[in-house]
Design a protein around this motif. Structure first.
Motif, PDB file in Angstrom:
ATOM      1  N   VAL A 136       0.821  -1.222   0.000  1.00  0.00           N
ATOM      2  CA  VAL A 136       0.000   0.000   0.000  1.00  0.00           C
ATOM      3  C   VAL A 136       0.851   1.266   0.000  1.00  0.00           C
ATOM      4  O   VAL A 136       0.308   2.374   0.059  1.00  0.00           O
ATOM      5  CB  VAL A 136      -0.962   0.007   1.213  1.00  0.00           C
ATOM      6  N   LEU A 137       2.159   1.119  -0.072  1.00  0.00           N
ATOM      7  CA  LEU A 137       3.047   2.273  -0.007  1.00  0.00           C
ATOM      8  C   LEU A 137       2.769   3.262  -1.134  1.00  0.00           C
ATOM      9  O   LEU A 137       2.600   4.471  -0.891  1.00  0.00           O
ATOM     10  CB  LEU A 137       4.499   1.783  -0.059  1.00  0.00           C
ATOM     11  N   ASP A 138       2.715   2.789  -2.365  1.00  0.00           N
ATOM     12  CA  ASP A 138       2.474   3.678  -3.505  1.00  0.00           C
ATOM     13  C   ASP A 138       1.086   4.302  -3.439  1.00  0.00           C
ATOM     14  O   ASP A 138       0.914   5.490  -3.746  1.00  0.00           O
ATOM     15  CB  ASP A 138       2.638   2.915  -4.819  1.00  0.00           C
ATOM     16  N   PHE A 139       0.098   3.514  -3.049  1.00  0.00           N
ATOM     17  CA  PHE A 139      -1.269   4.019  -2.979  1.00  0.00           C
ATOM     18  C   PHE A 139      -1.377   5.178  -1.986  1.00  0.00           C
ATOM     19  O   PHE A 139      -1.943   6.238  -2.304  1.00  0.00           O
ATOM     20  CB  PHE A 139      -2.217   2.889  -2.578  1.00  0.00           C
ATOM     21  N   LEU A 140      -0.847   5.002  -0.789  1.00  0.00           N
ATOM     22  CA  LEU A 140      -0.962   6.042   0.230  1.00  0.00           C
ATOM     23  C   LEU A 140      -0.249   7.317  -0.199  1.00  0.00           C
ATOM     24  O   LEU A 140      -0.765   8.428   0.007  1.00  0.00           O
ATOM     25  CB  LEU A 140      -0.413   5.540   1.561  1.00  0.00           C
ATOM     26  N   ASN A 141       0.903   7.179  -0.806  1.00  0.00           N
ATOM     27  CA  ASN A 141       1.632   8.373  -1.233  1.00  0.00           C
ATOM     28  C   ASN A 141       0.977   9.047  -2.436  1.00  0.00           C
ATOM     29  O   ASN A 141       0.974  10.274  -2.536  1.00  0.00           O
ATOM     30  CB  ASN A 141       3.088   8.024  -1.511  1.00  0.00           C
ATOM     31  N   SER A 142       0.409   8.266  -3.334  1.00  0.00           N
ATOM     32  CA  SER A 142      -0.282   8.878  -4.478  1.00  0.00           C
ATOM     33  C   SER A 142      -1.555   9.583  -4.053  1.00  0.00           C
ATOM     34  O   SER A 142      -1.970  10.565  -4.669  1.00  0.00           O
ATOM     35  CB  SER A 142      -0.599   7.815  -5.534  1.00  0.00           C
ATOM     36  N   GLU A 143      -2.188   9.101  -2.967  1.00  0.00           N
ATOM     37  CA  GLU A 143      -3.407   9.720  -2.451  1.00  0.00           C
ATOM     38  C   GLU A 143      -3.115  10.871  -1.489  1.00  0.00           C
ATOM     39  O   GLU A 143      -4.024  11.558  -1.039  1.00  0.00           O
ATOM     40  CB  GLU A 143      -4.258   8.674  -1.733  1.00  0.00           C
ATOM     41  N   GLY A 144      -1.829  11.062  -1.146  1.00  0.00           N
ATOM     42  CA  GLY A 144      -1.478  12.141  -0.231  1.00  0.00           C
ATOM     43  C   GLY A 144      -1.923  11.897   1.199  1.00  0.00           C
ATOM     44  O   GLY A 144      -2.236  12.837   1.920  1.00  0.00           O
ATOM     45  N   VAL A 145      -1.926  10.627   1.613  1.00  0.00           N
ATOM     46  CA  VAL A 145      -2.359  10.272   2.967  1.00  0.00           C
ATOM     47  C   VAL A 145      -1.131  10.110   3.857  1.00  0.00           C
ATOM     48  O   VAL A 145      -0.259   9.283   3.552  1.00  0.00           O
ATOM     49  CB  VAL A 145      -3.163   8.954   2.964  1.00  0.00           C
ATOM     50  N   PRO A 146      -1.011  10.875   4.948  1.00  0.00           N
ATOM     51  CA  PRO A 146       0.115  10.655   5.869  1.00  0.00           C
ATOM     52  C   PRO A 146       0.162   9.201   6.316  1.00  0.00           C
ATOM     53  O   PRO A 146      -0.839   8.632   6.755  1.00  0.00           O
ATOM     54  CB  PRO A 146      -0.201  11.594   7.033  1.00  0.00           C
ATOM     55  N   ASP A 147       1.333   8.616   6.195  1.00  0.00           N
ATOM     56  CA  ASP A 147       1.560   7.194   6.437  1.00  0.00           C
ATOM     57  C   ASP A 147       2.618   7.108   7.535  1.00  0.00           C
ATOM     58  O   ASP A 147       3.800   6.992   7.259  1.00  0.00           O
ATOM     59  CB  ASP A 147       2.025   6.553   5.130  1.00  0.00           C
ATOM     60  N   LEU A 148       2.149   7.183   8.763  1.00  0.00           N
ATOM     61  CA  LEU A 148       3.042   7.437   9.882  1.00  0.00           C
ATOM     62  C   LEU A 148       3.489   6.174  10.603  1.00  0.00           C
ATOM     63  O   LEU A 148       2.683   5.269  10.844  1.00  0.00           O
ATOM     64  CB  LEU A 148       2.370   8.367  10.898  1.00  0.00           C
ATOM     65  N   PHE A 149       4.778   6.139  10.943  1.00  0.00           N
ATOM     66  CA  PHE A 149       5.329   5.258  11.952  1.00  0.00           C
ATOM     67  C   PHE A 149       5.013   3.785  11.684  1.00  0.00           C
ATOM     68  O   PHE A 149       4.474   3.074  12.532  1.00  0.00           O
ATOM     69  CB  PHE A 149       4.846   5.689  13.335  1.00  0.00           C
ATOM     70  N   VAL A 150       5.372   3.371  10.469  1.00  0.00           N
ATOM     71  CA  VAL A 150       5.117   1.996  10.031  1.00  0.00           C
ATOM     72  C   VAL A 150       5.770   1.022  11.013  1.00  0.00           C
ATOM     73  O   VAL A 150       6.909   1.203  11.437  1.00  0.00           O
ATOM     74  CB  VAL A 150       5.676   1.768   8.615  1.00  0.00           C
ATOM     75  N   SER A 151       5.032  -0.011  11.387  1.00  0.00           N
ATOM     76  CA  SER A 151       5.530  -1.017  12.328  1.00  0.00           C
ATOM     77  C   SER A 151       6.392  -2.031  11.586  1.00  0.00           C
ATOM     78  O   SER A 151       6.007  -3.178  11.357  1.00  0.00           O
ATOM     79  CB  SER A 151       4.350  -1.705  13.026  1.00  0.00           C
ATOM     80  N   ASP A 159      13.953   6.079   3.873  1.00  0.00           N
ATOM     81  CA  ASP A 159      15.194   6.365   3.170  1.00  0.00           C
ATOM     82  C   ASP A 159      15.009   7.240   1.945  1.00  0.00           C
ATOM     83  O   ASP A 159      15.966   7.844   1.468  1.00  0.00           O
ATOM     84  CB  ASP A 159      15.874   5.046   2.769  1.00  0.00           C
ATOM     85  N   ASP A 160      13.788   7.342   1.428  1.00  0.00           N
ATOM     86  CA  ASP A 160      13.579   8.050   0.160  1.00  0.00           C
ATOM     87  C   ASP A 160      12.331   8.925   0.228  1.00  0.00           C
ATOM     88  O   ASP A 160      11.327   8.652  -0.420  1.00  0.00           O
ATOM     89  CB  ASP A 160      13.452   7.032  -0.977  1.00  0.00           C
ATOM     90  N   PRO A 161      12.371  10.016   1.018  1.00  0.00           N
ATOM     91  CA  PRO A 161      11.185  10.866   1.139  1.00  0.00           C
ATOM     92  C   PRO A 161      10.783  11.577  -0.145  1.00  0.00           C
ATOM     93  O   PRO A 161       9.643  12.010  -0.282  1.00  0.00           O
ATOM     94  CB  PRO A 161      11.573  11.868   2.233  1.00  0.00           C
ATOM     95  N   GLU A 162      11.713  11.669  -1.099  1.00  0.00           N
ATOM     96  CA  GLU A 162      11.334  12.275  -2.378  1.00  0.00           C
ATOM     97  C   GLU A 162      10.338  11.384  -3.115  1.00  0.00           C
ATOM     98  O   GLU A 162       9.392  11.873  -3.741  1.00  0.00           O
ATOM     99  CB  GLU A 162      12.575  12.514  -3.236  1.00  0.00           C
ATOM    100  N   THR A 163      10.536  10.064  -3.038  1.00  0.00           N
ATOM    101  CA  THR A 163       9.625   9.122  -3.674  1.00  0.00           C
ATOM    102  C   THR A 163       8.392   8.861  -2.830  1.00  0.00           C
ATOM    103  O   THR A 163       7.280   8.735  -3.354  1.00  0.00           O
ATOM    104  CB  THR A 163      10.352   7.788  -3.944  1.00  0.00           C
ATOM    105  N   ASN A 164       8.589   8.779  -1.510  1.00  0.00           N
ATOM    106  CA  ASN A 164       7.487   8.484  -0.582  1.00  0.00           C
ATOM    107  C   ASN A 164       7.369   9.605   0.439  1.00  0.00           C
ATOM    108  O   ASN A 164       7.709   9.433   1.618  1.00  0.00           O
ATOM    109  CB  ASN A 164       7.747   7.141   0.119  1.00  0.00           C
ATOM    110  N   PRO A 165       6.868  10.773   0.007  1.00  0.00           N
ATOM    111  CA  PRO A 165       6.906  11.960   0.874  1.00  0.00           C
ATOM    112  C   PRO A 165       5.995  11.881   2.087  1.00  0.00           C
ATOM    113  O   PRO A 165       6.178  12.652   3.034  1.00  0.00           O
ATOM    114  CB  PRO A 165       6.472  13.089  -0.067  1.00  0.00           C
TER     115      PRO A 165
END
Length: 449
Positions: A136-151, A159-165
């Motif tokens: 779901v990484l690409d989906f959340l970033n494409s939708e602009g949903v904050p994706d916080l503190f992944v377990s 490591d790559d906030p430019e790709t997964n802001p």
């Protein structure tokens, strides 16, 4: 997407919400978990109303990964309930929705789609698992949903906030953990023949990469298991045949139990070092008893095991954070004992409250992201080492201590060491352990005040 363009999109979304939802009233005091803003609460973005903040998560509540991991959202829920009882965040109540994905990436995609598109959460918080959350990484970033503190400690999250802001890690990443483990072995066991027991995904790969930076020439074998395949006989036999007298495992708890039972059957007795993920002795003890149908009754076979820590644990009842979370759990939990998994959830929820407070009274999704990037590295809390958050890094904490299990007690053998990915050096952390606020709730000012 740059921060400025993310912010433009978010401001447009916020304006749309505010124009369609009447924003009237709202608290203006400083009570509870969030600082008061002095103005009226508004429906400032998706998932934010005048009186609520909706957050979502996915966890394996059923299936092979449920033991232990299904307890994490119980800790999160208990802490959020406690914050709600004490005024919430800017007088908003946290509405926390977590759904079962059974540690199946296909299920993860389905439940996260539901959380985002149907439940309309403001953010996803603490979604568990490397293979599952990767779906779901690409989906959340494409939708602009904050994706916080992944377990999970995968490098994918930070490591790559430019790709997964919109995505942020929280716990120590597996590569940094591997470096700390590798350095310890090189210094304390320089003659050991090391075998690696690895989960066959980014978890195992990142851990292996870190370890090899320090002891590549000591490694005599590296074996991998596929999650779901419970027969690890071939892998443990290969480690034994290689002559490995020291085994490092980057694996989940069920495979700690399986590797131990298989080693017992083979008469194989190396020094074991399990990464933090697979080392919870209470859970592993239960799994050992279950898998062996009672032939092994507890975790006593783990005596002498080495492992890492980035949080205080329940076997340190004098730790002030453990004491505070125990108090909160007793008042807001489900009546069961506090475990390390519940404590993990409560600790991660504490960081989430810091982020929500720092985002300001009427935040957009981009405000939340910018708050973490701007001030997240300054936050104090239960973690043993500081965060690495910035505009250029969404990595979580970067430090761990090393302990040895003696009987049922973990004894520290190396203090907290801090590092980062790549060629960053490993240094002893010279900071001091913090104490929790008296009421157990942070009080972070808005980042843009």
């Amino acid at each position: 997407m740059s921060r400025s363009s993310r912010r433009l999109v978010s401001l447009f979304a916020a304006a749309t919400v505010v124009s369609s939802v009447a924003a009237c009233g709202g608290g203006d005091d400083d009570s509870g978990g969030g600082g008061g803003g002095g103005g009226a609460n508004e429906a400032s973005d998706i998932g934010i109303t005048e009186d609520s903040i909706k957050l979502g998560a996915h966890y394996p509540l059923t299936g092979v990964a449920a033991p232990g991991y299904s307890e994490i959202p119980l800790g999160v829920d208990a802490y959020f309930d406690y914050v709600n009882e004490n005024g919430g965040v800017y007088d908003r109540q946290i509405d926390y929705i977590y759904r079962d994905d059974a540690y199946n990436p296909t299920n993860t995609s389905q439940v996260v789609n539901q959380l985002v598109l149907e439940d309309e959460v403001f953010a996803i918080v603490g979604g568990l698992g490397t293979p599952t959350h990767s779906a779901v990484l690409d989906f959340l970033n494409s939708e602009g949903v904050p994706d916080l503190f992944v377990s999970s400690g995968s490098l994918l999250w930070g490591d790559d906030p430019e790709t997964n802001p919109y995505t942020f890690g929280w716990q120590t990443d597996y590569m940094s953990e591997g470096k700390i483990i590798g350095q310890y072995i090189a210094e304390e066991f320089p003659d050991a023949k090391v075998g690696l027991f690895l989960q066959d995904d980014d978890f195992g790969e990142d851990g292996e990469a870190g370890v090899r930076e320090y002891i590549d020439d000591q490694i005599v074998a590296a074996v991998r298991y596929t999650p779901g395949n419970t027969n690890v006989g071939p892998q443990i036999a290969e480690l034994q045949a290689s002559g490995a007298d020291f085994v490092v495992g980057f694996n989940v708890p069920s495979y700690t139990a399986l590797s131990q039972l298989t080693a017992l059957q083979l008469g194989y007795d190396p020094q074991w070092f399990y990464s933090n993920v697979g080392s919870d002795t209470e859970l592993v003890g239960r799994l050992l008893a279950n898998f062996s149908q009672g032939a092994v009754g507890d975790a006593s076979v783990l005596d002498g095991m080495l492992t890492t820590d980035y949080l205080p644990t329940v076997d340190a009842p004098d730790d002030p954070w453990v004491q505070k979370f125990q108090e909160i759990w007793e008042s807001n939990g489900d009546g069961s004992d506090l475990t390390n998994y519940k404590l993990y959830g409560m600790s991660m929820a504490y960081t989430t409250i810091q982020a929500l407070q720092a985002a300001g009274q009427n935040p957009t999704r981009d405000d939340l992201v910018e708050a973490i990037e701007t001030v997240g590295a300054e936050w104090e809390g239960p973690l043993l080492a500081p965060f690495r958050y910035s505009e250029d890094s969404h990595m979580g904490t970067g430090g761990m201590s090393i302990s040895r299990l003696v009987g049922t007690t973990a004894e520290e053998v190396r203090p907290v060491m801090i590092t980062d990915i790549g060629d960053a050096e490993i240094e002893e952390w010279d900071g001091e352990e913090t104490a929790p606020p008296e009421n157990g709730i942070p009080d972070e000012p808005a980042f843009n005040e």
